[in-house]
Design a protein around this motif. Sequence first.
Motif, PDB file in Angstrom:
ATOM      1  N   ILE A  12       0.793  -1.229   0.000  1.00 21.23           N
ATOM      2  CA  ILE A  12       0.000   0.000   0.000  1.00 21.23           C
ATOM      3  C   ILE A  12       0.827   1.281   0.000  1.00 21.23           C
ATOM      4  CG2 ILE A  12      -1.873  -1.180   1.214  1.00 21.23           C
ATOM      5  CD1 ILE A  12      -1.107   0.379   3.737  1.00 21.23           C
ATOM      6  N   ARG A  13       2.136   1.178   0.234  1.00 23.14           N
ATOM      7  CA  ARG A  13       2.955   2.388   0.324  1.00 23.14           C
ATOM      8  C   ARG A  13       3.788   2.585  -0.931  1.00 23.14           C
ATOM      9  NH1 ARG A  13       2.916   3.936   5.919  1.00 23.14           N
ATOM     10  NH2 ARG A  13       4.064   5.800   5.256  1.00 23.14           N
ATOM     11  N   SER A  14       4.227   3.807  -1.126  1.00 22.01           N
ATOM     12  CA  SER A  14       5.039   4.146  -2.295  1.00 22.01           C
ATOM     13  C   SER A  14       6.450   3.598  -2.142  1.00 22.01           C
ATOM     14  CB  SER A  14       5.101   5.664  -2.455  1.00 22.01           C
ATOM     15  OG  SER A  14       5.836   6.235  -1.378  1.00 22.01           O
ATOM     16  N   ALA A  15       7.186   3.592  -3.257  1.00 19.01           N
ATOM     17  CA  ALA A  15       8.581   3.144  -3.212  1.00 19.01           C
ATOM     18  C   ALA A  15       9.396   4.015  -2.262  1.00 19.01           C
ATOM     19  CB  ALA A  15       9.174   3.180  -4.620  1.00 19.01           C
ATOM     20  N   SER A  16       9.115   5.310  -2.257  1.00 18.78           N
ATOM     21  CA  SER A  16       9.824   6.218  -1.356  1.00 18.78           C
ATOM     22  C   SER A  16       9.555   5.867   0.104  1.00 18.78           C
ATOM     23  CB  SER A  16       9.396   7.661  -1.641  1.00 18.78           C
ATOM     24  OG  SER A  16       9.970   8.550  -0.710  1.00 18.78           O
ATOM     25  N   ASP A  17       8.295   5.569   0.414  1.00 21.09           N
ATOM     26  CA  ASP A  17       7.942   5.184   1.788  1.00 21.09           C
ATOM     27  C   ASP A  17       8.636   3.881   2.182  1.00 21.09           C
ATOM     28  OD1 ASP A  17       6.302   7.372   2.048  1.00 21.09           O
ATOM     29  OD2 ASP A  17       4.449   6.279   1.618  1.00 21.09           O
ATOM     30  N   ILE A  18       8.696   2.952   1.245  1.00 13.88           N
ATOM     31  CA  ILE A  18       9.366   1.678   1.525  1.00 13.88           C
ATOM     32  C   ILE A  18      10.840   1.928   1.823  1.00 13.88           C
ATOM     33  CG2 ILE A  18      10.077  -0.528   0.513  1.00 13.88           C
ATOM     34  CD1 ILE A  18       7.396  -0.495  -1.035  1.00 13.88           C
ATOM     35  N   GLY A  19      11.442   2.846   1.073  1.00 15.30           N
ATOM     36  CA  GLY A  19      12.837   3.191   1.329  1.00 15.30           C
ATOM     37  C   GLY A  19      13.027   3.790   2.714  1.00 15.30           C
ATOM     38  N   GLN A  20      12.112   4.654   3.130  1.00 10.75           N
ATOM     39  CA  GLN A  20      12.204   5.254   4.462  1.00 10.75           C
ATOM     40  C   GLN A  20      12.030   4.196   5.552  1.00 10.75           C
ATOM     41  OE1 GLN A  20       9.462   8.542   4.813  1.00 10.75           O
ATOM     42  NE2 GLN A  20      10.117   9.431   2.866  1.00 10.75           N
ATOM     43  N   PHE A  21      11.100   3.283   5.324  1.00 10.85           N
ATOM     44  CA  PHE A  21      10.894   2.203   6.290  1.00 10.85           C
ATOM     45  C   PHE A  21      12.140   1.326   6.370  1.00 10.85           C
ATOM     46  CE2 PHE A  21       9.476  -2.185   7.177  1.00 10.85           C
ATOM     47  CZ  PHE A  21       8.924  -1.997   8.435  1.00 10.85           C
ATOM     48  N   ALA A  22      12.720   1.017   5.220  1.00  8.19           N
ATOM     49  CA  ALA A  22      13.930   0.189   5.193  1.00  8.19           C
ATOM     50  C   ALA A  22      15.057   0.851   5.978  1.00  8.19           C
ATOM     51  CB  ALA A  22      14.354  -0.064   3.749  1.00  8.19           C
ATOM     52  N   ALA A  23      15.194   2.166   5.815  1.00  8.25           N
ATOM     53  CA  ALA A  23      16.241   2.881   6.546  1.00  8.25           C
ATOM     54  C   ALA A  23      16.006   2.798   8.052  1.00  8.25           C
ATOM     55  CB  ALA A  23      16.288   4.332   6.092  1.00  8.25           C
ATOM     56  N   ALA A  24      14.733   2.814   8.451  1.00  6.41           N
ATOM     57  CA  ALA A  24      14.403   2.781   9.878  1.00  6.41           C
ATOM     58  C   ALA A  24      14.686   1.424  10.510  1.00  6.41           C
ATOM     59  CB  ALA A  24      12.939   3.162  10.081  1.00  6.41           C
ATOM     60  N   ILE A  25      14.650   0.345   9.708  1.00  9.47           N
ATOM     61  CA  ILE A  25      14.854  -1.000  10.268  1.00  9.47           C
ATOM     62  C   ILE A  25      16.164  -1.625   9.788  1.00  9.47           C
ATOM     63  CG2 ILE A  25      12.369  -1.410  10.482  1.00  9.47           C
ATOM     64  CD1 ILE A  25      12.633  -3.260   7.984  1.00  9.47           C
TER      65      ILE A  25
END
Length: 244
Positions: A181-194
């Motif tokens: 449900i999230r954009s590629a940019s959001d996925i990148g931000q989530f990846a950076a957080a974890i």
Amino acid sequence: MALVQRIADLHRGGAVHESAALVGQASLMITPSDLVRLATLLQAEGPAGSSTYLCRSVASGAPEHAAATLAELRRVGLVDEAADLFHTLWAVNSEALPALLAALEQSGQSADGQTLLWERASAPAAELAELTQHLRAAGRSGDVRHLLRQAAGRQTPEVAAIAAALSEDSAVELINELVRIRSASDIGQFAAAIRGQAALYDALLFAVDDLAESPARSAFAALRSAGLRTEPTPRPRSRYRQRR
């Protein structure tokens, strides 16, 4: 009704707490239909606010009683009392919520159960993790999916905190919802957080890899742009998965 008179007399005599205690006790001891009749009488003849207090008090009892009372209040048109009871049910603890959801379904009020889940999706990470455990234990996997789908739409740092608090199965399910449900940019931000949590990060990579080709390529491109790895943590060769 003698009970209404007793409640009113106590209230007029300054025994407010005793009057409230009597109302609360009655809410748990009488049937939904009798409770609605009492609420109607209190609305007309009792102390101000006593009918809504009566109905709010139902929330502290059995879920089946609360759900049946909510349905009966709505049936007879006691709108304010029904709204007060429903809003009080928002505060039901995580352990009791699965039984309440089942009771709402059985009384034809499934939509209200979904509203309660929607509200809980904004809870702190630890509380949300506890709720998913209780829902799974009650066999309500569909509710877990609904809850995690809503949670996946929260701010990226919040989703990362939730993923860290969840059990392994629930964390994977949350991540699967997020990548859908999230954009590629959001996925990148989530990846950076974890990025420092190998198991979660690998779960993210596998979830992205399971997307359709175009969104998967976009997500992996976002990871590369952020300087993040796109291969899982090294494991025995038989467990590798080909990256796009």
